[in-house]
Design a protein around this motif. Structure first.
Motif, short mmCIF file in Angstrom:
data_model
loop_
_atom_site.label_atom_id
_atom_site.label_comp_id
_atom_site.label_asym_id
_atom_site.label_seq_id
_atom_site.Cartn_x
_atom_site.Cartn_y
_atom_site.Cartn_z
N ILE A 28 4.43 -0.99 2.92
CA ILE A 28 4.02 -0.41 4.20
C ILE A 28 2.82 0.49 3.95
CG2 ILE A 28 4.63 1.22 6.02
CD1 ILE A 28 7.39 0.03 6.09
N TYR A 29 1.76 0.26 4.73
CA TYR A 29 0.53 1.03 4.63
C TYR A 29 0.41 1.89 5.89
CZ TYR A 29 -0.30 -2.74 1.31
OH TYR A 29 -0.18 -3.65 0.28
N VAL A 30 -0.03 3.14 5.72
CA VAL A 30 -0.09 4.05 6.85
C VAL A 30 -1.43 4.79 6.90
CG1 VAL A 30 2.42 4.37 6.86
CG2 VAL A 30 0.97 6.00 5.61
N THR A 31 -1.76 5.25 8.11
CA THR A 31 -2.94 6.07 8.36
C THR A 31 -2.89 7.37 7.56
OG1 THR A 31 -3.43 5.20 10.56
CG2 THR A 31 -3.95 7.50 10.18
N GLY A 32 -4.06 7.80 7.10
CA GLY A 32 -4.16 9.10 6.44
C GLY A 32 -5.50 9.75 6.72
N VAL A 36 -5.84 5.75 2.86
CA VAL A 36 -4.66 4.99 3.26
C VAL A 36 -3.56 5.22 2.23
CG1 VAL A 36 -3.71 2.67 3.60
CG2 VAL A 36 -6.00 3.24 4.47
N TYR A 37 -2.35 5.44 2.71
CA TYR A 37 -1.20 5.68 1.84
C TYR A 37 -0.23 4.51 1.94
CZ TYR A 37 -2.71 10.49 1.11
OH TYR A 37 -3.41 11.60 0.75
N ALA A 38 0.61 4.35 0.90
CA ALA A 38 1.52 3.20 0.86
C ALA A 38 2.91 3.60 0.37
CB ALA A 38 0.95 2.11 -0.03
N TYR A 39 3.88 2.79 0.81
CA TYR A 39 5.26 2.84 0.36
C TYR A 39 5.65 1.42 -0.05
CZ TYR A 39 5.43 7.27 2.97
OH TYR A 39 5.18 8.53 3.44
N HIS A 40 6.68 1.31 -0.90
CA HIS A 40 7.10 -0.03 -1.32
C HIS A 40 8.60 -0.04 -1.58
CE1 HIS A 40 7.02 1.06 -5.78
NE2 HIS A 40 6.40 2.07 -5.21
N SER A 41 9.18 -1.25 -1.49
CA SER A 41 10.62 -1.40 -1.67
C SER A 41 10.96 -2.86 -1.95
CB SER A 41 11.37 -0.95 -0.42
OG SER A 41 12.77 -1.13 -0.57
N ASP A 46 15.97 -0.18 3.25
CA ASP A 46 16.16 1.11 2.59
C ASP A 46 15.49 1.10 1.22
OD1 ASP A 46 17.93 -0.25 0.82
OD2 ASP A 46 19.64 0.20 2.08
N ALA A 47 15.72 2.16 0.48
CA ALA A 47 15.20 2.34 -0.87
C ALA A 47 13.67 2.30 -0.94
CB ALA A 47 15.80 1.30 -1.82
N TRP A 48 13.03 2.75 0.13
CA TRP A 48 11.57 2.81 0.14
C TRP A 48 11.09 3.95 -0.75
CZ3 TRP A 48 8.15 -0.61 2.20
CH2 TRP A 48 8.69 -1.60 3.03
N GLU A 49 10.08 3.67 -1.55
CA GLU A 49 9.50 4.66 -2.44
C GLU A 49 8.09 5.00 -2.00
OE1 GLU A 49 9.69 3.55 -6.56
OE2 GLU A 49 11.57 2.45 -6.28
N TYR A 50 7.78 6.27 -2.02
CA TYR A 50 6.43 6.73 -1.74
C TYR A 50 5.55 6.42 -2.95
CZ TYR A 50 2.60 10.09 -1.10
OH TYR A 50 1.38 10.70 -0.97
N TYR A 51 4.45 5.73 -2.72
CA TYR A 51 3.52 5.42 -3.82
C TYR A 51 2.34 6.39 -3.83
CZ TYR A 51 0.33 3.00 -6.91
OH TYR A 51 -0.53 2.70 -7.94
#
Length: 315
Positions: A28-32, A36-41, A46-51
């Motif tokens: 998942i990519y988000v506005t910053g 751009v910031y990302a999370y992955h799992s 669940d179990a999403w990690e901030y990258y």
């Protein structure tokens, strides 16, 4: 249901979440503000990690609403940011669409190339049998309902729009008004943005966000077209149920507000929307205004109609 829990140690908000599944893993990519910031799992729910930050450019800001596609082993990120190397539009807006590339879904995404002039935001890059297409939002300053609307253009390659954009969805409702009397008395500014295209059978859909997350009528709606045509610039989309009816799929309810700007994913035959919203009791102090974080809900799509199944956290 909350998908990405707020962690104050690196809280930047999770606005405009775009989901990508690649090689069995979810991103998942988000506005910053500064990139751009990302999370992955390995698990959608669940179990999403901030990258962290996956792209940025020095001396630039407001990296909005990325979308990412994998083509022949290369990841292309379409994203807009405040760009001072081009003339702003009539309203002074400088956001322009750029493409970044990487050989890894977690970046770094580099080698940015400008592909659209200001104002151009909120990409959704789509590949089908007819080629590559880019949905995005831009501005118009003439007509009864001025403001931001959605267009689509065919891409000659991942870096080159054909330059023949087709209007897809325009503002038609008072609920689309973002700011009244913005440039002159009696001329209200409307916003239709956050396009997401999908197809089920012969039904084509362009989902969108209307208004602004600051406003109580902010919502996700959709336009549709029934056709076997694959060239997305040839389709004529119509708002559901019609141009004159406020009929949101996602909107504020008793437990969350600011619901909008989503992406979609289909898992085991079930569609899910990943969207941003904020709880009424987020209580983030100075961060409260931008307390949007990613949520997930089921989307039921049948015979040209989309409905959402929303629920509070089950954890």
């Amino acid at each position: 249901m909350h998908l990405l829990k707020v962690e104050k140690t690196h809280y930047i908000g999770q606005a405009d979440p775009y989901i990508l599944k690649s090689r069995g893993r979810y991103y998942i990519y988000v506005t910053g503000h500064d990139g751009v910031y990302a999370y992955h799992s390995d698990n959608l729910f669940d179990a999403w990690e901030y990258y962290g930050k996956v792209t940025t450019l020095e001396n630039h800001r407001d990296f909005w609403a990325p979308s990412v596609i994998e083509l022949d082993g290369v990841y292309y990120m379409y994203c807009s940011f405040e760009f001072y190397g081009d003339t702003p539009d009539k309203g002074g807006h400088r956001q322009s669409m750029h493409v970044f590339t990487s050989d890894n879904p977690l970046g770094p995404f580099e080698n940015s190339k400008q592909i659209l002039h200001p104002f151009s935001i909120d990409s959704h890059i789509v590949k089908n049998e007819a080629g590559l297409f880019l949905f995005y939002s831009t501005n118009r300053f003439e007509g009864e309902r001025i403001g931001t609307y959605i267009a689509v253009d065919k891409m000659l390659d991942p870096f080159t729009p054909e330059g023949k954009p087709k209007t897809v969805v325009v503002p038609t409702l008072d609920e689309d008004i973002y700011r009244r009397d913005r440039y002159k008395k009696g001329q209200h500014w409307h916003t239709i943005e956050g396009a997401y295209y999908l197809r089920e059978g012969d039904w084509h859909y362009v989902m969108y966000s209307g208004n602004c997350y600051e406003q109580p009528t902010y919502y996700v709606g959709y336009a549709r077209c029934k056709s076997d045509e694959n060239d997305l610039t040839k389709l004529e989309f119509e708002k559901y149920p019609d141009d004159n009816t406020y009929f949101p799929v996602l909107f504020a309810n008793e437990f969350e507000e600011g619901t909008g700007h989503h992406s979609m994913i289909k898992e085991n035959g079930q569609w899910y929307a990943i969207y941003h919203a904020r709880d009424y009791n987020d209580n983030l102090g100075a961060d409260a205004f931008d307390a949007r974080n990613a949520r997930i809900c089921k989307m039921h799509i049948k015979d040209g109609v989309i409905t959402a199944e929303r629920y509070k956290d089950r954890i």
